[in-house]
Design a protein around this motif. Structure first.
Motif, PDB file in Angstrom:
ATOM      1  N   THR A  15       0.842  -1.198   0.000  1.00 50.05           N
ATOM      2  CA  THR A  15       0.000   0.000   0.000  1.00 50.05           C
ATOM      3  C   THR A  15       0.875   1.244   0.000  1.00 50.05           C
ATOM      4  O   THR A  15       2.023   1.229   0.461  1.00 50.05           O
ATOM      5  CB  THR A  15      -0.917   0.030   1.234  1.00 50.05           C
ATOM      6  N   VAL A  16       0.321   2.331  -0.539  1.00 54.47           N
ATOM      7  CA  VAL A  16       1.088   3.573  -0.642  1.00 54.47           C
ATOM      8  C   VAL A  16       0.460   4.695   0.177  1.00 54.47           C
ATOM      9  O   VAL A  16       0.951   5.821   0.165  1.00 54.47           O
ATOM     10  CB  VAL A  16       1.223   4.016  -2.117  1.00 54.47           C
ATOM     11  N   THR A  17      -0.629   4.405   0.906  1.00 52.29           N
ATOM     12  CA  THR A  17      -1.231   5.389   1.809  1.00 52.29           C
ATOM     13  C   THR A  17      -1.331   4.791   3.204  1.00 52.29           C
ATOM     14  O   THR A  17      -1.375   3.566   3.364  1.00 52.29           O
ATOM     15  CB  THR A  17      -2.648   5.801   1.351  1.00 52.29           C
ATOM     16  N   ALA A  18      -1.359   5.675   4.204  1.00 54.38           N
ATOM     17  CA  ALA A  18      -1.526   5.205   5.580  1.00 54.38           C
ATOM     18  C   ALA A  18      -2.883   4.538   5.756  1.00 54.38           C
ATOM     19  O   ALA A  18      -3.013   3.542   6.486  1.00 54.38           O
ATOM     20  CB  ALA A  18      -1.382   6.381   6.543  1.00 54.38           C
ATOM     21  N   MET A  19      -3.898   5.077   5.091  1.00 54.69           N
ATOM     22  CA  MET A  19      -5.242   4.484   5.173  1.00 54.69           C
ATOM     23  C   MET A  19      -5.229   3.051   4.648  1.00 54.69           C
ATOM     24  O   MET A  19      -5.833   2.151   5.241  1.00 54.69           O
ATOM     25  CB  MET A  19      -6.231   5.309   4.358  1.00 54.69           C
ATOM     26  N   GLY A  20      -4.558   2.847   3.522  1.00 54.51           N
ATOM     27  CA  GLY A  20      -4.466   1.514   2.957  1.00 54.51           C
ATOM     28  C   GLY A  20      -3.710   0.556   3.859  1.00 54.51           C
ATOM     29  O   GLY A  20      -4.087  -0.612   3.990  1.00 54.51           O
ATOM     30  N   ARG A  38      -0.331   7.851  -4.203  1.00 53.45           N
ATOM     31  CA  ARG A  38       0.809   8.364  -3.440  1.00 53.45           C
ATOM     32  C   ARG A  38       0.645   9.844  -3.090  1.00 53.45           C
ATOM     33  O   ARG A  38       1.293  10.349  -2.176  1.00 53.45           O
ATOM     34  CB  ARG A  38       2.102   8.163  -4.235  1.00 53.45           C
ATOM     35  N   GLU A  39      -0.211  10.536  -3.801  1.00 52.93           N
ATOM     36  CA  GLU A  39      -0.426  11.964  -3.572  1.00 52.93           C
ATOM     37  C   GLU A  39      -1.607  12.222  -2.633  1.00 52.93           C
ATOM     38  O   GLU A  39      -1.943  13.374  -2.374  1.00 52.93           O
ATOM     39  CB  GLU A  39      -0.661  12.665  -4.914  1.00 52.93           C
ATOM     40  N   ILE A  40      -2.220  11.146  -2.119  1.00 48.44           N
ATOM     41  CA  ILE A  40      -3.363  11.276  -1.217  1.00 48.44           C
ATOM     42  C   ILE A  40      -2.873  11.159   0.224  1.00 48.44           C
ATOM     43  O   ILE A  40      -2.218  10.185   0.593  1.00 48.44           O
ATOM     44  CB  ILE A  40      -4.417  10.188  -1.497  1.00 48.44           C
ATOM     45  N   TYR A  41      -3.194  12.166   1.030  1.00 49.94           N
ATOM     46  CA  TYR A  41      -2.802  12.144   2.442  1.00 49.94           C
ATOM     47  C   TYR A  41      -3.798  11.302   3.260  1.00 49.94           C
ATOM     48  O   TYR A  41      -4.759  10.756   2.718  1.00 49.94           O
ATOM     49  CB  TYR A  41      -2.739  13.572   2.985  1.00 49.94           C
ATOM     50  N   ASP A  42      -3.557  11.227   4.543  1.00 45.35           N
ATOM     51  CA  ASP A  42      -4.382  10.388   5.425  1.00 45.35           C
ATOM     52  C   ASP A  42      -5.724  11.069   5.673  1.00 45.35           C
ATOM     53  O   ASP A  42      -5.917  11.770   6.668  1.00 45.35           O
ATOM     54  CB  ASP A  42      -3.640  10.136   6.742  1.00 45.35           C
ATOM     55  N   LEU A  43      -6.675  10.855   4.765  1.00 48.53           N
ATOM     56  CA  LEU A  43      -7.979  11.518   4.841  1.00 48.53           C
ATOM     57  C   LEU A  43      -8.702  11.196   6.145  1.00 48.53           C
ATOM     58  O   LEU A  43      -9.361  12.062   6.732  1.00 48.53           O
ATOM     59  CB  LEU A  43      -8.848  11.092   3.658  1.00 48.53           C
ATOM     60  N   GLU A  44      -8.598   9.960   6.611  1.00 52.64           N
ATOM     61  CA  GLU A  44      -9.336   9.551   7.808  1.00 52.64           C
ATOM     62  C   GLU A  44      -8.882  10.329   9.043  1.00 52.64           C
ATOM     63  O   GLU A  44      -9.703  10.910   9.764  1.00 52.64           O
ATOM     64  CB  GLU A  44      -9.146   8.050   8.049  1.00 52.64           C
ATOM     65  N   ARG A  45      -7.590  10.346   9.281  1.00 54.28           N
ATOM     66  CA  ARG A  45      -7.113  10.971  10.512  1.00 54.28           C
ATOM     67  C   ARG A  45      -7.119  12.496  10.426  1.00 54.28           C
ATOM     68  O   ARG A  45      -7.382  13.182  11.416  1.00 54.28           O
ATOM     69  CB  ARG A  45      -5.725  10.441  10.865  1.00 54.28           C
ATOM     70  N   ILE A  46      -6.844  13.043   9.256  1.00 56.11           N
ATOM     71  CA  ILE A  46      -6.915  14.502   9.129  1.00 56.11           C
ATOM     72  C   ILE A  46      -8.352  14.961   9.329  1.00 56.11           C
ATOM     73  O   ILE A  46      -8.612  15.960  10.012  1.00 56.11           O
ATOM     74  CB  ILE A  46      -6.380  14.976   7.769  1.00 56.11           C
TER      75      ILE A  46
END
Length: 885
Positions: free
Chosen positions: A339-344, A387-395
């Motif tokens: 995975t390339v995002t923290a959410m993933g 890879r350009e998507i930040y951690d939408l859940e926690r933000i």
């Protein structure tokens, strides 16, 4: 087990009369200064926390808390004079900018930290002649962390609450950083233990009327009841029982989620689940104080929805961490995580501890992986954009709680704008998870662009320092900035202007907190000072002056800066609130983004590791052709792993596969690896992943049991053999015909005859009574005889090639039973002295000549329950002759 929070005891060296006072309860408070009096008042409100109290640029601790923090954080313990009647007061502190780091260390040790911060400007308080107002702004506990620096990006931080009523229990858990909130209710305390060990919560809340609570409060004492349901590896926080009552919990849930009934949330008729969820919700509200955590709607789940893995099986399969050193490297999660995002990353971890039982759900994931595998351009474009998507859940969680800074908001906005591109890419696919990503609300892109248009490209970390909002957004702000910049420019030009006017070439404009802005010149040039210069201070070599115009400008500059910062913050706060109103929509999209990140990563690994799509079928079939261990294969490198096939669980005429395989072979030949390999392939298939095999056809497993390896449990006084027997008993009591059981060396921890007897009886019971799909690895070659007695048992061996002075491990699993284990050869390979090897061979020769094995089996054969038919019993009696010399 740690009970948190709990006040530590006073150490003897601190409690002496010559040492600083550490117990504020023994002091005459009327003799304390106002600040210490307030500290004590706050401490009494939060007696079970470590209280950190803002004093200037430091957060200070006093009394016993100072002692505790100094010891735990290895800080210098100092003291302060509290007056003749009070004596010395213990004191320690940390700089305000380092509070997060030190708080994290305390929370990791199981403490709760209460932060008492200044809530007004110190200058305003000083001008009014009073003490700065302070309040508790946040309580930090292991389960309530939200700050990015205190959390692991790729792991959920769960807070759980448990309510127990006899043999029934309710459980609720939440991750307040992502908003997830779930609850369940069930019976049997052993299943509660399994669920807690599956979730691995950072903190567990227990009401004070929990069964046998007095024993729980004293971890050193034994409690058979609580030991069975509450694992001692967690941090427990005791709470008042009032919030956990049904009359209090239910209205709280109804009010929070603005519903008239809990029917829609799925827990209307689950009173223990409601009580646990209500108590957990009250704790969140109590600890977050000034912040309202935006939780997602409560979801009710059933523990029977997922494949069950007990803790020993989870540990033995090394799903999220290794057995040896609890590291991520070498685990199944390590091998699969692309995975390339923290959410993933968090989603993949959840999938691995929640394998599906529903073939339809598994197939939906497989279809998406297959489409991404077959379309490499789409897969790579998706991964690049992800890879350009930040951690939408926690933000989004921080935005909803009102704690997000400008950098958080800008990162969120930039991600929202990228969602449109992600949705357009997903529209090129047809599989279920790609279709879900196509439904991105257009208003999220509009909102993202609005935020980007408001915030500067590189906003400062601290919101109230200004420089956050762009020009052209607010007319009043622009006008205030223009006036402020004019005054700043006038100030910048003042030094040049005054040098020309006075003729003093080294005249300077300076600033300090006492006098504000001033003009300075050498004392030797004092006679050149103009008439409008007002002498403010005389130093040894310098005279300092002010002018009426300078003071007027200073007042405007300082006030304008405060007004500017205040207005910018108001604009930012309004923008943040606007984003918070879309929290539900953002989190819904975030869930789809996380899922596609996981599936794209699994597709990536399926391509590069040559994984196949397993065919999921009804029934009990396990048919794996040329299966491989996913972790070992990656560790060894391509081409070095020897694949092996597995056939279990089908009694069809054309596929007469056994229910139980007796697996024999030398030490270090790969038996344990083979067992784990089968378990991991089944697990991977049930999360929807492709698997390391040439082909695979698999039925759904309700549970996977593994008994591999051995270790003592010294904390409970259990030997290796006792741990083995406990785990084996758990398997025999809970396995079904739809379970997968992987056993390694049952019975090896006791005497040979005892061990063989137990191994025989366990294998026989699994094959004849439970009929679970089982691989039974053993060095008791006598168990090969079971295959001639029970029709659903087969013998397999890990083959070796014997040379005159050595053996070569082929790591190939083939039909047939081995007749020896080559243990002495394994000892030679390990480096045992030659004289020891020779002597071992001599002893083994004597043992083989004179050994008599399992003579008692004949006497008890008529009592063996699993062997039901007379024909089978007669055959078993006949076969027992081979055990005798």
């Amino acid at each position: 087990m740690s009970i948190s929070p709990e006040s530590p005891e006073i150490t003897p060296e601190i409690a002496t009369s010559k040492s600083p006072h550490t117990d504020y309860r023994q002091l005459d408070r009327t003799k304390l200064t106002p600040m210490y009096q307030h500290y004590v008042e706050v401490k009494e409100q939060y007696p079970n926390t470590l209280l950190v109290y803002r004093v200037g640029d430091f957060f200070e601790c006093f009394f016993q808390d100072a002692v505790t923090i100094a010891q735990e954080l290895e800080l210098v313990l100092t003291s302060k004079d509290g007056g003749r009647e009070i004596g010395r007061i213990a004191m320690t502190g940390v700089p305000h900018h380092a509070l997060e780091r030190y708080s994290r260390l305390l929370v990791e040790k199981g403490y709760a930290v209460a932060i008492c911060d200044q809530v007004e400007d110190s200058a305003a308080a000083a001008a009014a002649g009073r003490m700065v107002e302070r309040q508790i702004t946040k309580l930090l506990t292991p389960g309530t962390l939200t700050d990015e620096g205190m959390l692991q990006a790729r792991k959920n931080n769960y807070l759980a609450a448990v309510v127990i009523a006899k043999d029934h229990w309710g459980l609720a858990y939440a991750d307040i950083s992502t908003g997830e909130f779930l609850t369940t209710q069930s019976n049997h305390l052993s299943s509660l233990t399994l669920e807690l060990l599956r979730l691995q919560p950072s903190e567990i809340l227990i009401p004070t009327n929990a069964p046998d609570l007095n024993t729980l409060l004293r971890p050193g004492e034994k409690s058979d009841y609580l030991a069975d349901c509450l694992p001692d590896c967690f941090c427990y926080s005791l709470r008042s029982q009032f919030p956990f009552t049904l009359n209090e919990a239910k209205p709280r849930l109804l009010t929070t989620f603005r519903v008239k009934s809990l029917e829609g949330l799925g827990c209307e008729h689950l009173p223990l689940a409601i009580r646990a969820a209500g108590g957990l919700l009250e704790y969140i509200e109590d600890t977050q104080k000034a912040y309202q955590v935006p939780l997602q709607p409560l979801k009710t789940y059933n523990i029977a929805e997922f494949l069950i893995l007990d803790y020993p099986s989870r540990r033995n399969l090394e799903i999220t961490q290794t057995v040896r050193d609890n590291s991520f490297y070498g685990s199944l999660l390590w091998a699969l995580d692309r995975t390339v995002t923290a959410m993933g990353g968090r989603a993949l971890r959840r999938w691995l501890i929640e394998p599906l039982l529903d073939i339809k759900g598994i197939t939906a994931r497989q279809n998406t992986i297959e489409e991404l595998k077959e379309n490499p351009t789409l897969r790579q474009d998706l991964r690049q954009l992800l890879r350009e998507i930040y951690d939408l859940e926690r933000i989004t969680g921080r935005v909803g709680a009102g704690t997000a800074n400008a950098r958080d908001l800008l990162a969120l906005a930039q991600s929202l704008v990228k969602l449109t591109d992600l949705s357009q890419l997903a529209s090129l696919g047809t599989s279920p998870y790609l279709r879900a990503l196509q439904k991105v609300p257009s208003e999220l892109e509009i909102l993202g662009k609005e935020v980007i248009g408001h915030l500067v490209e590189s906003p400062p970390l601290h919101l109230k320092e200004g420089g956050v909002i762009r020009d052209g957004i607010n007319f009043q702000l622009d006008e205030m900035r223009r006036l402020y910049e004019e005054d700043q420019q006038w100030l910048a030009n003042l030094e040049v202007t005054e040098r020309q006017r006075t003729g003093v070439s080294n005249l300077k404009v300076g600033y300090n907190k006492t006098f504000g802005y001033y003009l300075s010149m050498p004392r030797s040039k004092a006679e050149q000072a103009p008439d409008n210069y007002i002498r403010k201070q005389t130093l040894t070599n310098e005279e300092r002056y002010i002018t009426p115009e300078l003071k007027e400008r200073e007042s405007r500059i300082l006030n304008a800066k405060d007004d500017l910062n205040r207005l910018e913050y108001e604009i930012f706060a309004g923008l943040r609130t606007k984003v918070a109103e879309k929290a539900a929509e953002i989190r819904q999209v975030a869930k789809a983004v996380a899922a596609i990140d996981v599936l794209a990563g699994l597709a990536e690994i399926a391509v590069y590791q040559d994984y196949c799509r397993p065919e999921m079928v009804d029934g009990r079939l396990i048919e794996i052709v040329d299966g491989r261990h996913p972790v070992v294969e990656q560790s060894l490198g391509a081409g070095f792993f020897v694949p092996n096939s597995t056939y279990l669980g089908s009694l069809l005429e054309e596929q007469n596969y056994p229910d139980l395989i007796i697996l024999t072979g030398p030490n270090a030949s790969g038996k344990s690896c083979y067992l784990r390999q089968v378990g991991l392939i089944q697990l991977m298939a049930q999360i929807g992943s492709f698997v390391p095999a040439k082909t695979a056809k698999l039925g759904i497993c309700d549970r996977i049991f593994t008994r591999v390896g051995a270790m003592d449990d010294l904390a409970t006084g259990q030997s290796t053999f006792m741990v083995e027997m406990n785990e084996t008993a758990n398997i025999l009591n809970h396995a079904t015909s739809r379970s997968l059981v992987l056993l390694d060396e049952i019975g090896r921890g006791t005497a040979t005859f005892d061990g063989l007897s137990i191994a025989w009886a366990v294998a026989e019971y699994l094959a004849a009574e439970i009929q679970s799909r089982t691989i039974f690895a053993t060095h008791y070659h006598e168990l090969n005889e079971l295959a001639s007695i029970l029709s659903n048992v087969a013998n397999y061996q890990v083959t070796v090639k014997e040379m005159p002075n050595e053996i070569i491990f082929l790591h190939q699993v083939r039909p047939g039973g081995a007749d020896k284990s080559y243990g002495i050869e394994a000892g030679r390979l390990a480096g045992l002295p030659a004289v020891v090897i020779d002597r071992a061979k001599q002893v083994m020769t004597q043992i083989e000549k004179h050994s008599k094995i399992a003579l008692g089996l004949r006497q008890g054969i008529e009592k063996v329950n699993p062997v039901k038919s007379k024909k089978s019993k007669d055959k078993l009696i006949e076969q027992l002759d081979i055990f005798e010399e």
